[in-house]
Scaffold this active site. Structure first.
Site, PDB file in Angstrom:
ATOM      1  N   ARG A 124       0.879  -1.077  -0.055  1.00  8.21           N
ATOM      2  CA  ARG A 124      -0.106  -0.035  -0.077  1.00  8.21           C
ATOM      3  C   ARG A 124       0.993   1.240  -0.047  1.00  8.21           C
ATOM      4  O   ARG A 124       0.262   2.367  -0.032  1.00  8.21           O
ATOM      5  CB  ARG A 124      -0.934   0.139   1.166  1.00  8.21           C
TER       6      ARG A 124
ATOM      7  N   ARG B 296       5.879   4.854   5.254  1.00 13.05           N
ATOM      8  CA  ARG B 296       5.706   4.060   6.374  1.00 13.05           C
ATOM      9  C   ARG B 296       6.249   2.678   6.073  1.00 13.05           C
ATOM     10  O   ARG B 296       6.417   2.072   4.819  1.00 13.05           O
ATOM     11  CB  ARG B 296       3.983   3.576   6.342  1.00 13.05           C
TER      12      ARG B 296
ATOM     13  N   ASP C 289      -4.034  -6.044   5.408  1.00 11.55           N
ATOM     14  CA  ASP C 289      -4.168  -5.557   3.782  1.00 11.55           C
ATOM     15  C   ASP C 289      -3.396  -6.703   2.856  1.00 11.55           C
ATOM     16  O   ASP C 289      -3.866  -7.157   2.071  1.00 11.55           O
ATOM     17  CB  ASP C 289      -3.385  -4.292   3.477  1.00 11.55           C
TER      18      ASP C 289
ATOM     19  N   ASP D  34      -9.764   0.603  10.699  1.00 15.12           N
ATOM     20  CA  ASP D  34      -8.836   1.194  11.479  1.00 15.12           C
ATOM     21  C   ASP D  34      -9.387   2.333  12.410  1.00 15.12           C
ATOM     22  O   ASP D  34      -8.480   2.693  13.410  1.00 15.12           O
ATOM     23  CB  ASP D  34      -8.160   2.197  10.771  1.00 15.12           C
TER      24      ASP D  34
ATOM     25  N   GLU E 223     -13.776   6.356   6.907  1.00 16.22           N
ATOM     26  CA  GLU E 223     -14.629   5.443   7.579  1.00 16.22           C
ATOM     27  C   GLU E 223     -15.788   5.903   8.387  1.00 16.22           C
ATOM     28  O   GLU E 223     -16.617   5.205   8.851  1.00 16.22           O
ATOM     29  CB  GLU E 223     -13.772   4.840   8.641  1.00 16.22           C
TER      30      GLU E 223
ATOM     31  N   GLN F  16     -10.193   4.272  -2.748  1.00 12.05           N
ATOM     32  CA  GLN F  16     -10.580   3.690  -1.301  1.00 12.05           C
ATOM     33  C   GLN F  16     -11.712   4.018  -0.931  1.00 12.05           C
ATOM     34  O   GLN F  16     -12.539   3.236  -0.375  1.00 12.05           O
ATOM     35  CB  GLN F  16      -9.371   4.234  -0.468  1.00 12.05           C
TER      36      GLN F  16
ATOM     37  N   THR G  89      -5.733  -0.174  -2.759  1.00 10.86           N
ATOM     38  CA  THR G  89      -6.825  -0.241  -1.949  1.00 10.86           C
ATOM     39  C   THR G  89      -7.288  -1.768  -2.171  1.00 10.86           C
ATOM     40  O   THR G  89      -7.142  -2.048  -3.188  1.00 10.86           O
ATOM     41  CB  THR G  89      -8.050   0.621  -2.139  1.00 10.86           C
TER      42      THR G  89
HETATM   43  C1  NOJ Z   1      -6.884   1.597   4.861  1.00  9.82           C
HETATM   44  C2  NOJ Z   1      -6.059   0.370   5.600  1.00  9.82           C
HETATM   45  O1  NOJ Z   1      -4.966   0.245   4.632  1.00  9.82           O
HETATM   46  C3  NOJ Z   1      -6.868  -0.852   5.900  1.00  9.82           C
HETATM   47  O2  NOJ Z   1      -5.913  -1.705   6.535  1.00  9.82           O
HETATM   48  C4  NOJ Z   1      -8.112  -0.779   6.617  1.00  9.82           C
HETATM   49  O3  NOJ Z   1      -8.799  -2.043   6.566  1.00  9.82           O
HETATM   50  C5  NOJ Z   1      -8.832   0.182   5.989  1.00  9.82           C
HETATM   51  N1  NOJ Z   1      -8.141   1.540   5.672  1.00  9.82           N
HETATM   52  C6  NOJ Z   1     -10.339   0.476   6.807  1.00  9.82           C
HETATM   53  O4  NOJ Z   1     -10.057   1.258   7.973  1.00  9.82           O
END
Ligand code: NOJ
Length: 799
Positions: free
Chosen positions: A332, A342, A349, A490, A633, A686, A705
């Site tokens: 990612r 990072r 993921d 997250d 989210e 995403q 994503t």
């Molecule tokens: C992006 C993150 O990379 C992923 O690990 C996570 O599941 C989603 N955001 C949702 O929070």
């Protein structure tokens, strides 16, 4: 409004209006060297690690957007007018110059016609070497001879992202460049072998290795002084910032075309020389490019479909597979949003990415699975973020301490404790392993010995047991799995509170493990974990059902979230899709929950993650309550869980519904709606702003994503119903009732299956009969290597 179109035949997306509202991206490179580029050649290149080994510089989140890049400038030496082959950085008015960009699989082409000169720049990484090739053609389409100077330009980066962005007190004085024999060498003096080279297939008429000499004071990439004046300064030196500019003066007769090759690669000037010898001729360049096409042909041919839905066809046959592959290859952390700063791989993921495409990239998926197994603790949770190199026994240590070496911390510092563990992370790996085995038939993998992150070793099978035992053990006061630092979401930070989604995920993982253990005749384990699964299912049904849907969880202080009495975060997508997808929900409750999901979460652009969004910070729920309503989210159409809803709908036999969900999210269908979507229509983003935001419909964070893998997995395994099993290929589609027919060519375990599915009765699910070469079967058998068969499937009521 549209800015381009899909060119299926050439496997390209053609951007014919380059003044896009945001960058439309592509990835070049298939192994260690990777470039992320936009539609105007802005972007950056790295080698193996986007954090520790960046090759060209990127100024993230900046203006002008997403640059600098890998540019070619052209200058008319008679009129002193200049422009770039990609629209930016010079940015000639689009009513005077015609620009387009073709993003293909692991390459991008920038094409320009201006004032009697046609030019093209193609960027790709040689499959055989860590070298980025620029294949440039320039043609005089004028009726008179033209004197054109060509200038390449890249800005080198210090390798470590921190040293390139945060603190220059060492890097700025320890980097140098030199020009030797037509080749520019960038030297990070403080590193062992910290070199890049930039070369071309012609003898340069001038060069510049110092960025500031090329650009000039108070100038930018838009109007570099060297191009403006038409004279290189032949700069090179130790210290400061460096670039790769090679100049070529051309005198072009009418109709004459020249082809120039530039090479940007790893290694010093002598390696540059070797690479130039290898790639200075066009045939060698063409061979590499053809090899790249073949690489993607081989992947795409594993599954080709022809259905009544054009978007599904183009994305499945081409772009969603490509996007999923890019995620498996480069994780990612390299995009214009996550710019490489990072650490390494994210546990959940990577596990999900690897689960979804073992058919097209079995080696890399297996590699990822092994890396994840190595990053599992003996307690049974995964290291949320890790660098595979930490566990690489063959790692080469540097002879001296350099600030850019990839750090390998002590075990004590990278093995985080349970409070930083995410409750879902390792559960996904069960699915990845089982799917890998179903795809490849490599049962012996189960018994391979793999180390644990905190010491000791065990078989793959033992790792799986530790994962399941951890989640079974880590249940909260109500018997539902604890939420820990986060679950898949997250921003939902329930800590010692409980996560409905994780319990359903655990149920799903247990069922897969039981199937595997049963198949391998490990009957005691199969029985034991089946009992666990039953138990979890019963607890879920007792605790999580809210009347019309499943709740999302329970906070540490015992408050249920996602209930009909909530005014915010009333209903959540994750728990409801997983209740159904895992098979834990009864059909009756599943159907009711699905109706509720539709009623509360469906939009024109797909399903929102939750509704209504949170407006008041509440730390017992988590960070999600501190995100603006309708964003990410907190009530956006978060793309990744959308395919869970497609799969869930299929589990309920609702093919028409599944396809409606699919079509709403499908970026292909947004091709003519770019004034709203803004982002590229060939990759999933995403998230898409939800109804609570004024930007509703705007998509953000393309390419990197987990949506890609899941979209591929859910549409091929659930909607089209092509499901590899341990001992055969299951065909069990769930489609819209108005689909009359579709066809698939699948390569599985070495054999080719030409499958035609007919739906004379207009059903959504169910097989009346399946014939292989005319003979009835329930499941397609494994074919001998290279063999082919014709399969006819007739949907309808069985028997
Ligand atoms: C992006 C993150 O990379 C992923 O690990 C996570 O599941 C989603 N955001 C949702 O929070």
């Amino acid at each position: 409004m549209r800015y381009g179109y899909f060119d299926e035949e050439n496997r390209e997306y053609v951007i014919d209006r380059v003044d896009l509202p945001v960058s439309w991206t592509n990835y070049i490179g298939t192994k260690d060297m990777c470039g992320v580029f936009n539609h105007t050649a802005g972007g950056y290149l790295f080698y193996k690690f986007p954090e520790y080994h960046r090759i060209t510089r990127f100024r993230p989140n900046s203006v002008p957007m997403d640059g600098p890049g890998h540019y070619v400038y052209l200058r008319d030496d008679d009129t002193e007018d200049y422009w770039s082959v990609s629209w930016q950085p010079v940015g000639k008015p689009l009513d005077k110059a015609s620009y387009s960009c073709r993003h293909g699989f692991s390459y991008s082409k920038y094409i320009c016609d201006y004032n009697g000169i046609h030019a093209q720049q193609k960027l790709f990484v040689a499959p055989d070497d860590p070298v980025e090739i620029w294949d440039v053609t320039i043609k005089n389409t004028d009726i008179k001879p033209r004197n054109i100077s060509v200038y390449s330009y890249v800005e080198f980066s210090f390798h470590h992202i921190d040293m390139d962005n945060r603190n220059f007190q060492m890097s700025l004085y320890a980097a140098g460049s030199k020009y030797e024999n037509g080749i520019i060498e960038h030297d990070l003096y403080y590193e062992e072998n910290g070199y890049q080279f930039f070369a071309s297939n012609f003898k340069p008429d001038g060069y510049d290795c110092l960025r500031d000499s090329f650009i000039g004071d108070y100038h930018t990439e838009k109007n570099p002084i060297v191009v403006e004046k038409g004279i290189c300064t032949n700069s090179q030196d130790t210290t400061l910032n460096h670039c790769g500019c090679l100049q070529n003066r051309l005198a072009l007769a009418p109709g004459e075309e020249v082809r120039l090759i530039y090479l940007l690669g790893e290694g010093n000037v002598s390696n540059g020389k070797k690479m130039r010898e290898k790639y200075a001729n066009f045939e060698a360049v063409d061979n590499q490019f053809n090899k790249l096409s073949k690489f993607w042909d081989d992947k795409c041919e594993k599954l080709q479909i022809q259905t009544p839905d054009e978007g599904l066809n183009t994305l499945t046959n081409q772009w969603t597979l490509y996007q999923s592959e890019i995620n498996v290859m480069f994780s990612r952390f390299s995009s214009f949003v996550e710019v490489g700063g990072r650490t390494g791989l994210g546990y959940r993921d990577t596990a999900q990415d690897a689960m979804c495409i073992p058919h097209s990239n079995p080696q890399k998926c297996k590699q990822r699975i092994v890396e994840l197994l190595q990053a599992l603790t003996t307690t049974g949770y995964g290291l949320h973020l890790f660098e595979p190199i930490w566990f690489d026994k063959n790692r080469e240590d540097q002879s001296f301490k350099s600030p850019t070496v990839v750090p390998v911390p002590d075990k004590e510092s990278f093995v985080h404790d349970i409070k930083d563990a995410c409750a879902d992370d390792a559960l996904w790996l069960i699915g990845a392993i089982v799917n890998y085995i179903k795809e490849t038939g490599e049962f012996r993998f189960i018994d391979e010995t793999i180390t644990y992150a905190d010491g000791g070793e065990g078989s793959v099978y033992e790792h799986m047991i530790r994962i399941l035992d951890f989640s079974i053990r880590e249940a909260g006061a109500n018997g539902i799995c604890k939420g820990l630092r986060a679950d898949w979401n997250d921003c939902l930070n329930l800590g010692g509170g409980e996560s409905a989604m994780v319990s359903f995920l655990l149920y799903w993982a247990l069922k897969q493990f039981v199937e595997l253990a049963g198949y391998l005749a490990r009957t005691n384990d199969a029985k034991k974990y089946e009992e666990n699964a039953e138990n979890i299912k019963n607890v879920c049904e007792d605790v999580l059902w809210d009347g019309k849907w499943y709740i999302r969880g329970i906070t540490a202080d015992g408050r249920k979230i996602g209930t009909h009495t909530d005014t915010e975060g009333k209903i959540h997508l994750e728990s409801n899709t997983w209740a159904i997808l895992s098979g834990a929900a009864s059909e009756e409750r599943g159907k009711i929950a699905m109706e509720s999901v539709k009623e509360h979460l469906m939009t024109k652009y797909g399903l929102m993650l939750n509704a209504p969004p949170y407006t008041k910070p509440d730390d017992s729920i988590g960070f999600v309550t501190r995100v603006y309503p309708g964003v990410k989210e907190n009530g956006a159409v978060f793309s990744h869980p959308n395919p869970w809803a497609w799969a869930a709908a299929c589990n309920l036999g609702l093919g028409t519904e599944a396809m409606k969900f699919y079509d709403a999210l499908c970026p292909y269908h947004q091709n003519d709606n770019i004034d709203v979507r803004q982002s590229e229509p060939y990759s999933y983003c995403q998230f898409i702003y939800g109804t609570a935001h004024s930007y509703h419909g705007r998509a953000r964070h393309p390419f990197m994503t987990g949506t890609a893998g899941w979209a591929y997995f859910a549409s091929t395994q659930y909607i089209l119903g092509i499901q590899p099993d341990f001992d055969g290929l299951i065909i069990d589609p769930c489609i819209p009732k108005d689909w009359k027919e579709f066809s698939i060519v699948r390569k599985w375990r070495g054999g080719y299956y030409h499958i035609t599915v007919k739906n004379p009765d207009g059903v959504e699910k169910g097989i009346r009969k399946m014939l292989i070469d005319g003979n009835p079967v329930d499941k397609l058998p494994i074919l001998a290597e290279g063999n082919e068969c014709r399969v006819e499937v007739v949907m309808g009521v069985a028997g």
